[in-house]
Design an enzyme around this catalytic site. Structure first.
Site, PDB file in Angstrom:
ATOM      1  N   ASP A  12      45.717   2.333 -17.523  1.00 36.64           N
ATOM      2  CA  ASP A  12      46.136   1.946 -16.180  1.00 36.64           C
ATOM      3  C   ASP A  12      45.928   3.118 -15.229  1.00 36.64           C
ATOM      4  O   ASP A  12      46.479   4.193 -15.450  1.00 36.64           O
ATOM      5  CB  ASP A  12      47.616   1.545 -16.204  1.00 36.64           C
ATOM      6  CG  ASP A  12      48.145   1.092 -14.849  1.00 36.64           C
ATOM      7  OD1 ASP A  12      47.351   0.976 -13.900  1.00 36.64           O
ATOM      8  OD2 ASP A  12      49.361   0.852 -14.757  1.00 36.64           O
TER       9      ASP A  12
ATOM     10  N   MET B 263      58.475   0.149  -9.853  1.00 34.11           N
ATOM     11  CA  MET B 263      58.719   1.538  -9.459  1.00 34.11           C
ATOM     12  C   MET B 263      60.084   1.656  -8.786  1.00 34.11           C
ATOM     13  O   MET B 263      60.482   0.778  -8.018  1.00 34.11           O
ATOM     14  CB  MET B 263      57.638   2.005  -8.488  1.00 34.11           C
ATOM     15  CG  MET B 263      56.231   1.886  -9.001  1.00 34.11           C
ATOM     16  SD  MET B 263      55.042   2.455  -7.756  1.00 34.11           S
ATOM     17  CE  MET B 263      53.502   2.128  -8.599  1.00 34.11           C
TER      18      MET B 263
ATOM     19  N   HIS C 146      55.451  -3.068 -16.661  1.00 31.62           N
ATOM     20  CA  HIS C 146      55.401  -1.614 -16.821  1.00 31.62           C
ATOM     21  C   HIS C 146      56.526  -1.010 -16.001  1.00 31.62           C
ATOM     22  O   HIS C 146      56.480  -0.991 -14.771  1.00 31.62           O
ATOM     23  CB  HIS C 146      54.021  -1.130 -16.336  1.00 31.62           C
ATOM     24  CG  HIS C 146      53.851   0.345 -16.338  1.00 31.62           C
ATOM     25  ND1 HIS C 146      52.838   0.963 -15.615  1.00 31.62           N
ATOM     26  CD2 HIS C 146      54.536   1.348 -16.946  1.00 31.62           C
ATOM     27  CE1 HIS C 146      52.911   2.257 -15.799  1.00 31.62           C
ATOM     28  NE2 HIS C 146      53.939   2.518 -16.599  1.00 31.62           N
TER      29      HIS C 146
ATOM     30  N   HIS D 151      49.768  -7.870 -14.841  1.00 30.19           N
ATOM     31  CA  HIS D 151      50.422  -6.568 -14.969  1.00 30.19           C
ATOM     32  C   HIS D 151      51.368  -6.354 -13.786  1.00 30.19           C
ATOM     33  O   HIS D 151      50.960  -6.441 -12.620  1.00 30.19           O
ATOM     34  CB  HIS D 151      49.369  -5.456 -15.012  1.00 30.19           C
ATOM     35  CG  HIS D 151      49.921  -4.109 -15.349  1.00 30.19           C
ATOM     36  ND1 HIS D 151      50.220  -3.727 -16.637  1.00 30.19           N
ATOM     37  CD2 HIS D 151      50.240  -3.053 -14.560  1.00 30.19           C
ATOM     38  CE1 HIS D 151      50.675  -2.490 -16.636  1.00 30.19           C
ATOM     39  NE2 HIS D 151      50.709  -2.063 -15.387  1.00 30.19           N
TER      40      HIS D 151
ATOM     41  N   MET E 146      58.328   1.845 -14.515  1.00 35.06           N
ATOM     42  CA  MET E 146      58.294   3.246 -14.089  1.00 35.06           C
ATOM     43  C   MET E 146      59.634   3.559 -13.437  1.00 35.06           C
ATOM     44  O   MET E 146      59.740   3.811 -12.237  1.00 35.06           O
ATOM     45  CB  MET E 146      57.123   3.464 -13.120  1.00 35.06           C
ATOM     46  CG  MET E 146      55.780   3.379 -13.804  1.00 35.06           C
ATOM     47  SD  MET E 146      54.372   3.465 -12.667  1.00 35.06           S
ATOM     48  CE  MET E 146      54.206   1.726 -12.266  1.00 35.06           C
TER      49      MET E 146
ATOM     50  N   GLY F 117      43.890  -2.750 -10.358  1.00 35.16           N
ATOM     51  CA  GLY F 117      44.549  -3.273  -9.174  1.00 35.16           C
ATOM     52  C   GLY F 117      43.584  -3.443  -8.026  1.00 35.16           C
ATOM     53  O   GLY F 117      43.066  -4.533  -7.775  1.00 35.16           O
ATOM     54  N   SER F 118      43.302  -2.349  -7.336  1.00 32.00           N
ATOM     55  CA  SER F 118      42.402  -2.391  -6.180  1.00 32.00           C
ATOM     56  C   SER F 118      41.030  -2.938  -6.556  1.00 32.00           C
ATOM     57  O   SER F 118      40.400  -3.656  -5.775  1.00 32.00           O
ATOM     58  CB  SER F 118      42.252  -0.991  -5.585  1.00 32.00           C
ATOM     59  OG  SER F 118      43.505  -0.461  -5.211  1.00 32.00           O
TER      60      SER F 118
ATOM     61  N   ASP G  37      53.841  -3.710 -12.079  1.00 30.42           N
ATOM     62  CA  ASP G  37      54.243  -2.306 -11.979  1.00 30.42           C
ATOM     63  C   ASP G  37      55.566  -2.190 -11.228  1.00 30.42           C
ATOM     64  O   ASP G  37      55.639  -2.441 -10.026  1.00 30.42           O
ATOM     65  CB  ASP G  37      53.174  -1.502 -11.230  1.00 30.42           C
ATOM     66  CG  ASP G  37      51.945  -1.233 -12.083  1.00 30.42           C
ATOM     67  OD1 ASP G  37      52.116  -0.745 -13.220  1.00 30.42           O
ATOM     68  OD2 ASP G  37      50.830  -1.507 -11.624  1.00 30.42           O
TER      69      ASP G  37
ATOM     70  N   GLY H 280      52.889   6.140  -9.528  1.00 38.12           N
ATOM     71  CA  GLY H 280      53.656   6.099  -8.296  1.00 38.12           C
ATOM     72  C   GLY H 280      52.928   5.512  -7.117  1.00 38.12           C
ATOM     73  O   GLY H 280      53.560   5.054  -6.175  1.00 38.12           O
ATOM     74  N   PHE H 281      51.601   5.497  -7.171  1.00 38.81           N
ATOM     75  CA  PHE H 281      50.816   4.981  -6.052  1.00 38.81           C
ATOM     76  C   PHE H 281      49.594   4.246  -6.582  1.00 38.81           C
ATOM     77  O   PHE H 281      48.978   4.687  -7.550  1.00 38.81           O
ATOM     78  CB  PHE H 281      50.343   6.107  -5.121  1.00 38.81           C
ATOM     79  CG  PHE H 281      51.449   6.871  -4.470  1.00 38.81           C
ATOM     80  CD1 PHE H 281      52.020   6.419  -3.287  1.00 38.81           C
ATOM     81  CD2 PHE H 281      51.932   8.037  -5.039  1.00 38.81           C
ATOM     82  CE1 PHE H 281      53.047   7.119  -2.686  1.00 38.81           C
ATOM     83  CE2 PHE H 281      52.957   8.747  -4.442  1.00 38.81           C
ATOM     84  CZ  PHE H 281      53.521   8.278  -3.258  1.00 38.81           C
ATOM     85  N   GLY H 282      49.224   3.162  -5.926  1.00 39.75           N
ATOM     86  CA  GLY H 282      47.982   2.481  -6.251  1.00 39.75           C
ATOM     87  C   GLY H 282      46.810   3.142  -5.560  1.00 39.75           C
ATOM     88  O   GLY H 282      46.980   3.949  -4.645  1.00 39.75           O
ATOM     89  N   GLY H 283      45.608   2.819  -6.001  1.00 42.90           N
ATOM     90  CA  GLY H 283      44.407   3.278  -5.328  1.00 42.90           C
ATOM     91  C   GLY H 283      43.979   4.700  -5.621  1.00 42.90           C
ATOM     92  O   GLY H 283      43.107   5.243  -4.935  1.00 42.90           O
TER      93      GLY H 283
ATOM     94  N   MET I  96      48.325   6.370 -18.901  1.00 40.13           N
ATOM     95  CA  MET I  96      48.153   6.466 -17.455  1.00 40.13           C
ATOM     96  C   MET I  96      46.967   7.384 -17.145  1.00 40.13           C
ATOM     97  O   MET I  96      46.942   8.543 -17.591  1.00 40.13           O
ATOM     98  CB  MET I  96      49.409   7.019 -16.786  1.00 40.13           C
ATOM     99  CG  MET I  96      50.612   6.102 -16.851  1.00 40.13           C
ATOM    100  SD  MET I  96      50.342   4.520 -16.032  1.00 40.13           S
ATOM    101  CE  MET I  96      50.015   5.044 -14.348  1.00 40.13           C
TER     102      MET I  96
ATOM    103  N   SER J 123      46.705  -5.750 -11.818  1.00 34.49           N
ATOM    104  CA  SER J 123      48.014  -5.276 -11.360  1.00 34.49           C
ATOM    105  C   SER J 123      48.340  -5.900 -10.015  1.00 34.49           C
ATOM    106  O   SER J 123      47.630  -5.688  -9.025  1.00 34.49           O
ATOM    107  CB  SER J 123      48.026  -3.761 -11.230  1.00 34.49           C
ATOM    108  OG  SER J 123      49.212  -3.336 -10.580  1.00 34.49           O
TER     109      SER J 123
END
Length: 245
Positions: free
Chosen positions: A175, A39, A68, A35, A70, A197-198, A37, A144-147, A139, A10
């Site tokens: 994801d 938002m 994706h 990927h 959102m 992602g991270s 994302d 709404g937030f990574g990590g 999901m 991501s």
């Protein structure tokens, strides 16, 4: 149907000041899909990027752009993301009143159609649109937030959706909080496409990215090794199948 494991980093976790370079790096170090994302600050409590950014980075790689969305409403923006270069467009089951119509619209644009489910949304939400789908995205965090940390409660949902899919040619993607530590459990539950992602962009150089992607892939493939009593399934051998690009 046993499908090859795909890793889809991501870019939400990438360094946006060097986004083109970051995509080039993950392309060269083992990413199968990219990927994206998206938002909107409305459907989810954060804003990322839109169709113009996807259009700008499309020439950087030939890998599949797994977009994706959102966002809500979503239908008015499908055409823009298709024209920007999305290959797979995934919408949320919760983002609009007419999911079947949205999926038809995506396919009419010549794109693969996906649907995503938030953690509180049951798998029954997609029961009557399965034959419109190319991908289901579960999901494993609240979007709404990574990590965020992986929600283990979603493993049972993944397994139930795998049973629902049956022999249909639908990819099952996960994801949210995916790492080398839980990739085996995710794959064992039935997922074949892992977004990270991270866990991929940790390290900030291509050697680290390569090691991170490889570690997630190895863990996921190990999770798919059949139990001794299951003689009907075997892991894919090297060289089998065709990787989707």
């Amino acid at each position: 149907m046993t499908r090859e494991i795909l890793i889809a980093p991501s870019i939400l976790a990438a360094d946006f000041a060097r986004l083109g370079e970051e995509i080039t790096a993950i392309d060269a170090t083992g990413a199968d899909w990219i990927h994206c994302d998206v938002m909107d600050g409305h459907f989810v409590p954060n804003i990322s990027f839109g169709a113009d950014v996807i259009k700008a980075i499309r020439p950087v790689t030939k890998k599949v752009f797994d977009v994706h969305l959102m966002i809500a409403p979503v239908d008015p923006y499908l055409d823009a993301f298709a024209k920007a270069g999305a290959d797979v467009i995934t919408v949320h089951a919760e983002a609009g009143p007419h999911l079947d119509r949205s999926l038809q619209a995506i396919r009419a644009l010549g794109k693969k159609a996906g649907v995503s489910l938030c953690p509180a949304t049951p798998e029954s939400a997609i029961e009557y649109v399965l034959d419109r789908l190319d991908l289901v995205l579960v999901m494993t965090v609240n979007p709404g937030f990574g990590g965020q940390s992986f929600l283990e409660s979603q493993l049972e949902k993944i397994a139930r959706i795998r049973s629902m899919i049956g022999e249909r040619p639908i990819r099952l993607e996960v994801d949210g909080g995916v790492t080398r530590d839980n990739a085996a459990a995710v794959a064992a539950a039935g997922a074949d496409t892992l977004v990270a992602g991270s866990a991929v962009f940790r390290g900030r150089n291509s050697a680290d990215y390569a090691a991170n992607i490889a570690a997630i892939r190895v863990a996921a493939e190990a999770g798919r090794v059949p139990k001794p009593q299951d003689s009907s399934v075997r892991p894919m051998r090297a060289g089998e199948g065709v990787r989707i690009r």
